[in-house]
Scaffold this motif. Structure first.
Motif, PDB file in Angstrom:
ATOM      1  N   ASP A  38      -3.407  47.512  28.264  1.00  0.00           N
ATOM      2  CA  ASP A  38      -2.966  48.826  28.224  1.00  0.00           C
ATOM      3  C   ASP A  38      -1.405  48.902  28.261  1.00  0.00           C
ATOM      4  OD1 ASP A  38      -5.686  49.737  28.199  1.00  0.00           O
ATOM      5  OD2 ASP A  38      -5.761  50.177  30.253  1.00  0.00           O
ATOM      6  N   ASP A  39      -0.869  48.249  28.980  1.00  0.00           N
ATOM      7  CA  ASP A  39       0.696  48.372  29.262  1.00  0.00           C
ATOM      8  C   ASP A  39       1.477  47.185  28.901  1.00  0.00           C
ATOM      9  OD1 ASP A  39       0.349  51.206  30.248  1.00  0.00           O
ATOM     10  OD2 ASP A  39      -0.264  50.264  32.398  1.00  0.00           O
ATOM     11  N   TYR A  40       0.765  46.283  28.545  1.00  0.00           N
ATOM     12  CA  TYR A  40       1.465  45.042  28.081  1.00  0.00           C
ATOM     13  C   TYR A  40       0.950  44.150  27.261  1.00  0.00           C
ATOM     14  CZ  TYR A  40      -1.516  42.648  31.692  1.00  0.00           C
ATOM     15  OH  TYR A  40      -2.738  42.590  32.190  1.00  0.00           O
ATOM     16  N   GLY A  49       6.299  43.877  28.355  1.00  0.00           N
ATOM     17  CA  GLY A  49       6.101  45.016  28.904  1.00  0.00           C
ATOM     18  C   GLY A  49       6.937  45.985  28.236  1.00  0.00           C
ATOM     19  N   LYS A  50       6.969  47.280  28.565  1.00  0.00           N
ATOM     20  CA  LYS A  50       8.039  48.360  28.104  1.00  0.00           C
ATOM     21  C   LYS A  50       9.357  48.020  28.203  1.00  0.00           C
ATOM     22  CE  LYS A  50       8.912  53.083  28.202  1.00  0.00           C
ATOM     23  NZ  LYS A  50       8.667  54.434  29.003  1.00  0.00           N
ATOM     24  N   ASP A 102      10.887  48.964  36.598  1.00  0.00           N
ATOM     25  CA  ASP A 102      10.964  50.221  36.034  1.00  0.00           C
ATOM     26  C   ASP A 102      12.491  50.521  35.863  1.00  0.00           C
ATOM     27  OD1 ASP A 102       8.264  50.711  36.280  1.00  0.00           O
ATOM     28  OD2 ASP A 102       8.447  51.216  38.664  1.00  0.00           O
ATOM     29  N   LEU A 148       4.300  48.761  21.751  1.00  0.00           N
ATOM     30  CA  LEU A 148       5.102  47.831  22.331  1.00  0.00           C
ATOM     31  C   LEU A 148       5.829  47.283  21.320  1.00  0.00           C
ATOM     32  CD1 LEU A 148       3.227  46.273  25.321  1.00  0.00           C
ATOM     33  CD2 LEU A 148       5.113  48.112  25.525  1.00  0.00           C
TER      34      LEU A 148
END
Length: 355
Positions: free
Chosen positions: A107-109, A135-136, A59, A246
């Motif tokens: 969803d996130d990657y 990832g982000k 993060d 992304l």
């Protein structure tokens, strides 16, 4: 005696979906994790001892590339996947090295699998599976063993060359995939050189006894390269056409460039594949021509000696009243006739360009 085949699929038979089971043969590889954490202003490079040390990068505001070598360390991979919220099926695909190049959207990657190709010191082609998780603010990469084609990427990050330090993780994923695809050209060039060497050897007649086996091995190399590269076109095409949060729009152009490179490599593979088939036909034609030359010489020799054998056979019969036997010069006349026949047939064959 044929060698005993080892099937990787047996390790997965009867297992629960999502079971993280390493299907490769490098079970003694050491775990090696290196990390590049950077922004436009700074860059930090570290070698980690455990995956737990990488948890803090999930993060952050910087871009982080975590590269893990050693797919046999499934426990460490599971721990990394749990912290980064990776699906169990993704972890299963990471350690299953028989995967076809593909892309899965979550969803996130994004999860991307492809093959890294290179020649080892013994000039044998090596196909190693490489998995990426985008990832982000991070890119996770998983390799079976230490050693790869990413040294140029590492140098660009260290020295802030190009755009890699100024853009986001989608561009980092691009440069990593681009490094693998660029290395495909080196593999293709070596394959082309091998084919040209075989063509030269076959045309010149300077071939080994095991030339057919070498051609078969080269054909297997072509097929192995083809299986690694052709599905990757679909992966890059999906990245280029899909609108994923992304992948930024300004980065799509770079992925389109990778797709163009893959088309070029694929066309070369198809050309070399046809050339490999023609090499075997060329070799068999050469063998057939050599056999025909031998048969031609033997046939000419037999044709020359057939009338001579006929004459010798007649005068070799045990009859008392053969008129010519009583003549004083019969022996010399017979030899003269046979020599004239021999020379005449040689002249005739040469005039017909059979000799």
């Amino acid at each position: 005696m044929p060698r005993k085949r080892v099937y990787r699929s047996k390790k997965k038979l009867g297992q629960i979906p999502g079971s993280v089971i390493y299907t490769g043969e490098r079970s003694k590889e050491k775990l090696f994790i290196d990390v590049f954490d950077y922004t436009k202003e700074f860059c930090t490079e570290k070698e980690l001892q455990t995956v737990q040390e990488s948890f803090k990068y999930k993060d952050t505001d910087s871009v982080t590339w975590i590269n893990l070598n050693g797919l046999n360390h499934v426990t460490q991979i599971e721990a990394l996947g749990e912290h980064y919220d990776l699906h169990p099926l993704v972890l299963e695909d990471i350690v299953n090295i028989a995967q076809r190049p593909k892309i899965d959207e979550h969803d996130d990657y994004l999860f991307v699998v492809l093959k890294m190709l290179y020649y080892d010191a013994n000039e044998k082609i090596v196909s190693e599976q490489v998995s990426f998780v985008l990832g982000k603010n991070y890119v996770l990469s998983f390799q079976e063993s230490e050693g790869d084609v990413f040294d140029s990427v590492r140098n660009r990050i260290r020295q802030a060359k190009g755009r890699v330090r100024t853009l986001q993780t989608d561009y980092l994923l691009y440069v990593l995939i681009d490094a693998i695809v660029d290395h495909y050209f080196s593999v293709i060039e070596i394959l082309g050189d091998k084919i040209e060497d075989f063509e030269t050897a076959i045309f010149s007649g300077d071939v080994d006894d095991d030339i057919s086996q070498k051609i078969q091995n080269l054909k297997r190399e072509i097929l192995r390269v083809r299986r690694a590269i052709f599905p990757l076109r679909e992966v890059i095409s999906r990245i280029e056409k899909n609108e994923n949060k992304l992948i930024l729009k300004k980065t799509i152009t770079y992925y389109r460039d990778i797709y163009d490179h893959l088309i070029q490599v694929s066309e070369n593979i198809d050309i070399y594949r046809e050339m490999i088939w023609s090499l075997m036909d060329m070799y068999m034609t050469t063998i057939s021509n050599k056999m025909n030359e031998v048969m031609k010489v033997l046939t000419i020799m037999a044709s020359i000696f057939i009338p001579l054998t006929f004459i010798a056979g007649i005068y070799g019969m045990n009859f008392e009243y053969i008129p010519e036997l009583q003549y004083k010069y019969s022996y010399f006349i017979l030899w003269g006739i046979m020599i004239v026949l021999f020379i005449g047939m040689l002249y005739y064959f040469r005039k017909k360009k059979w000799l």
